[in-house]
Scaffold this active site. Structure first.
Site, PDB file in Angstrom:
ATOM      1  CE  LYS A   1      -4.498   0.264   2.189  1.00 17.51           C
ATOM      2  NZ  LYS A   1      -5.163   0.276   3.475  1.00 17.51           N
TER       3      LYS A   1
ATOM      4  CG  PHE B   1     -29.182   8.680   7.259  1.00 19.32           C
ATOM      5  CD1 PHE B   1     -28.507   9.729   6.667  1.00 19.32           C
ATOM      6  CD2 PHE B   1     -28.514   7.488   7.430  1.00 19.32           C
ATOM      7  CE1 PHE B   1     -27.196   9.596   6.249  1.00 19.32           C
ATOM      8  CE2 PHE B   1     -27.197   7.339   7.016  1.00 19.32           C
ATOM      9  CZ  PHE B   1     -26.538   8.400   6.431  1.00 19.32           C
TER      10      PHE B   1
ATOM     11  N   GLY C   1     -25.746  -1.280   5.066  1.00 26.13           N
ATOM     12  CA  GLY C   1     -24.596  -2.188   5.027  1.00 26.13           C
ATOM     13  C   GLY C   1     -23.343  -1.375   5.291  1.00 26.13           C
TER      14      GLY C   1
ATOM     15  CB  CYS D   1     -19.627   2.352   9.790  1.00 27.23           C
ATOM     16  SG  CYS D   1     -18.089   2.879   9.039  1.00 27.23           S
TER      17      CYS D   1
HETATM   18  C1  UGA Z   1     -21.525   5.944   8.234  1.00 28.53           C
HETATM   19  C2  UGA Z   1     -21.982   7.271   8.849  1.00 28.53           C
HETATM   20  O1  UGA Z   1     -22.975   7.874   8.030  1.00 28.53           O
HETATM   21  C3  UGA Z   1     -20.799   8.222   9.031  1.00 28.53           C
HETATM   22  O2  UGA Z   1     -21.238   9.404   9.687  1.00 28.53           O
HETATM   23  C4  UGA Z   1     -19.725   7.532   9.873  1.00 28.53           C
HETATM   24  O3  UGA Z   1     -18.581   8.352  10.001  1.00 28.53           O
HETATM   25  C5  UGA Z   1     -19.320   6.240   9.203  1.00 28.53           C
HETATM   26  O4  UGA Z   1     -20.483   5.387   9.045  1.00 28.53           O
HETATM   27  C6  UGA Z   1     -18.283   5.576  10.058  1.00 28.53           C
HETATM   28  O5  UGA Z   1     -18.598   5.230  11.196  1.00 28.53           O
HETATM   29  O6  UGA Z   1     -17.111   5.496   9.652  1.00 28.53           O
HETATM   30  P1  UGA Z   1     -20.957   5.096   5.752  1.00 28.53           P
HETATM   31  O7  UGA Z   1     -20.887   3.730   6.355  1.00 28.53           O
HETATM   32  O8  UGA Z   1     -19.884   5.548   4.841  1.00 28.53           O
HETATM   33  O9  UGA Z   1     -21.048   6.206   6.915  1.00 28.53           O
HETATM   34  O10 UGA Z   1     -22.303   5.160   4.913  1.00 28.53           O
HETATM   35  P2  UGA Z   1     -23.754   5.842   5.055  1.00 28.53           P
HETATM   36  O11 UGA Z   1     -23.893   6.869   4.022  1.00 28.53           O
HETATM   37  O12 UGA Z   1     -24.050   6.211   6.429  1.00 28.53           O
HETATM   38  O13 UGA Z   1     -24.662   4.594   4.644  1.00 28.53           O
HETATM   39  C7  UGA Z   1     -24.673   3.404   5.420  1.00 28.53           C
HETATM   40  C8  UGA Z   1     -25.684   2.443   4.859  1.00 28.53           C
HETATM   41  O14 UGA Z   1     -27.016   2.901   5.099  1.00 28.53           O
HETATM   42  C9  UGA Z   1     -25.591   2.223   3.348  1.00 28.53           C
HETATM   43  O15 UGA Z   1     -25.777   0.859   3.062  1.00 28.53           O
HETATM   44  C10 UGA Z   1     -26.736   3.050   2.787  1.00 28.53           C
HETATM   45  O16 UGA Z   1     -27.231   2.561   1.559  1.00 28.53           O
HETATM   46  C11 UGA Z   1     -27.776   2.892   3.893  1.00 28.53           C
HETATM   47  N1  UGA Z   1     -28.755   3.993   3.949  1.00 28.53           N
HETATM   48  C12 UGA Z   1     -28.365   5.261   4.226  1.00 28.53           C
HETATM   49  C13 UGA Z   1     -30.099   3.696   3.745  1.00 28.53           C
HETATM   50  O17 UGA Z   1     -30.487   2.531   3.501  1.00 28.53           O
HETATM   51  N2  UGA Z   1     -31.016   4.723   3.823  1.00 28.53           N
HETATM   52  C14 UGA Z   1     -30.653   5.998   4.094  1.00 28.53           C
HETATM   53  O18 UGA Z   1     -31.550   6.876   4.162  1.00 28.53           O
HETATM   54  C15 UGA Z   1     -29.297   6.276   4.302  1.00 28.53           C
END
Ligand code: UGA
Length: 497
Positions: A39, A272, A280, A283
């Site tokens: 990496k 959200f 998924g 996180c």
């Molecule tokens: C999430 C958090 O949003 C971040 O604030 C946090 O920093 C991060 O985890 C972490 O802990 O590192 P992330 O996992 O990148 O971020 O993705 P998200 O955008 O939160 O989405 C997570 C999942 O929820 C995805 O599968 C997405 O498709 C789903 N989702 C999101 C929904 O099904 N509906 C929604 O309205 C929003």
């Protein structure tokens, strides 16, 4: 204030690499350390191990000037005032976060301490990790006056990570000493003062010189809990809207209208509330489990987290049942699957609902043609191409001769498909959309049978309600029929007028 700080970031994953690049962008001298030699080599050769918007520009701009990438932790620590720990905290078998990488890094850091250092937790960690890191340093005979440990959780999302970092909703600093809090304030000063946003070449986002970033100083324990509680709350919001979606569908409502109506309440907020295949990624699934474990350890009743997890897991069954209701039997059917990453904007396939659905289709005897704009290489590691699984060059190639097409990831390009072309290439015009990217009426006009989440299905080919119920799909209606026996809820015994 405003002076460059010498920073080491340990770990070059999504959080570490983005943090390192952004700290350099903010004017600091940064060393990013990773023990994965390949990496380090890739990064130094100008390559990037992850797909993340804006990251290529920042790395190009700062690599070998304000940002260096190395495998040499010892010299990095010696040269730095603040050491950010951004290594993985995977889920252990009990649900608890596995902190062995954090402990290993702290022990290594302890061997290199040559003066006062601030160790900063950036990885998502359970409450009291700050305390454990302190203990670990003391056990390694580092005098208490020579270090502080700060919790500075990261809230960036994959896909929008750089803008989230530089334009944060909040910066949380959990410091138990004034000296370490001062250093963290200095690191983020360019964002909190608005100086970064006033620069001509800053990356644009929601914040500005007039509306700069907010820094919230808390205790270390509170900062650790803020991170877990925030992720668990967002996951709960998603599970809540998915449960509402299933209810809406069974009474012929429309979850998109409901989410819009709820989201306009400023106490709830519109974000959200997108119903779909469930959450998924690396996180939410892990953090809900870890937070639940923390509560259990403290004897706190937090069963709501278990319900959040259950609803999320069930959401994939709900979707899969829709696919079965559209196809009847699976064996020998040709299915096109659009999307493999856990959400649009990223190549990350960890805990991706899309990957699970494709696996289920293969287990059911389908031939599956998949397409994803960026995640196919990563997906091949967990879903190797085979006689029944074909990786294709685009959505229309994937759809060729398909009995049905599934939308599994919310990539923007999947919301702009040429529907006539798509219909012309498929064997049957059936779409099962796990991300609600289209309006049912629009799809019907284009000649598709269309099933989505929490909204009435529109069927070109009517399907009996009995068969849907037998398959466990809620009482959806077709464009040809109204639900036959709509009873007023809550007053089931009284005669309808
Ligand atoms: C999430 C958090 O949003 C971040 O604030 C946090 O920093 C991060 O985890 C972490 O802990 O590192 P992330 O996992 O990148 O971020 O993705 P998200 O955008 O939160 O989405 C997570 C999942 O929820 C995805 O599968 C997405 O498709 C789903 N989702 C999101 C929904 O099904 N509906 C929604 O309205 C929003």
């Amino acid at each position: 204030m405003g002076e460059a700080v010498k920073i080491t970031v340990v770990g070059s994953g999504y959080v570490g690499l983005v943090a390192a690049a952004c700290f350099a962008e903010m004017g600091h001298d940064v060393i990013c350390v990773d023990n994965d030699e390949s990496k380090v080599r890739l990064l130094n050769d100008g390559g990037i191990p992850i797909f993340e918007d804006h990251l290529p520009i920042l790395l190009k701009k700062h690599l070998n000037s304000r940002l260096r990438v190395t495998g040499d932790l010892h010299s990095a620590v010696e040269q730095s005032d603040a050491i950010f720990i951004a290594v993985g905290t995977p889920q252990g078998s009990s649900g608890a976060a596995d902190l062995s990488y954090v402990e290993a890094v702290v022990s290594q850091i302890a061997r290199c301490v040559n003066g006062y250092k601030v160790l900063v937790e950036k990885s998502t960690v359970p409450v009291y990790t700050n305390e454990w890191i302190t203990q670990c340093m003391l056990r390694n005979r580092i005098p208490r006056k020579n270090f502080d440990v700060v919790s500075n959780p990261e809230f960036l999302r994959e896909g929008t990570a750089v803008i989230d970092f530089l334009h944060p909703d909040r910066i949380v600093v959990g410091a138990n000493s004034q000296r370490s809090e001062r250093l963290l304030r200095q690191i983020y000063e360019t964002l909190t003062s608005g100086r970064y946003y006033a620069k001509g070449d800053s990356l644009p986002g929601p914040l500005s010189a007039e509306k700069p970033a907010t820094l919230l100083a808390t205790s270390a324990q509170s900062a650790e809990l803020i991170k877990h509680a925030s992720n668990a709350f967002l996951a709960m919001k998603i599970s809540f809207i998915n449960a509402v979606a299933n209810l809406a569908e069974s009474v012929n409502g429309d979850v998109e209208e409901i989410a819009a109506g709820m989201g306009l309440d400023s106490r709830i907020g519109a974000k959200f509330l997108r119903a779909g295949l469930g959450y998924g990624g690396s996180c939410f699934p892990k953090d809900v489990a870890a937070f639940s474990w923390v509560a259990q350890q403290q004897g706190i009743d937090f069963h709501i987290l278990e319900e959040v997890r259950k609803i999320n897991a069930r959401q994939q069954d709900v979707f899969f049942n829709k696919v079965r209701s559209a196809l009847w039997t699976l064996r020998g059917k040709k299915v096109a699957a659009l999307g493999l990453s856990f959400k649009g904007g990223t190549d990350d396939v960890r805990e991706s609902p899309a990957i699970d659905i494709v696996k289920r289709l293969l287990d059911g005897g389908c031939t599956v043609s998949v397409y994803d704009p960026v995640a196919m290489d990563r997906a091949k590691a967990v879903l190797p191409p085979s006689r029944d699984l074909h990786y294709t060059a685009g959505p229309y190639t994937a759809a060729e001769g398909a009995d049905a097409l599934l939308i599994l990831t919310d990539w923007a390009e999947f919301a702009q498909l040429d529907l006539s072309r798509l219909k012309g290439t498929m064997r049957f015009p059936i779409i099962v959309d796990g991300r609600n990217l289209y309006k049912p009426g629009h799809m019907f006009e284009h000649g598709f049978s269309y099933l989505s989440i929490g909204r009435p299905a529109v069927d070109r080919i009517p399907v009996s309600t009995e068969r849907r119920l037998a398959l466990g799909v809620p009482n959806v209606t077709t464009a040809f029929s109204r639900p036959e026996s709509l009873q007023p809820l809550g007053d089931a015994g009284s005669p309808t007028s």
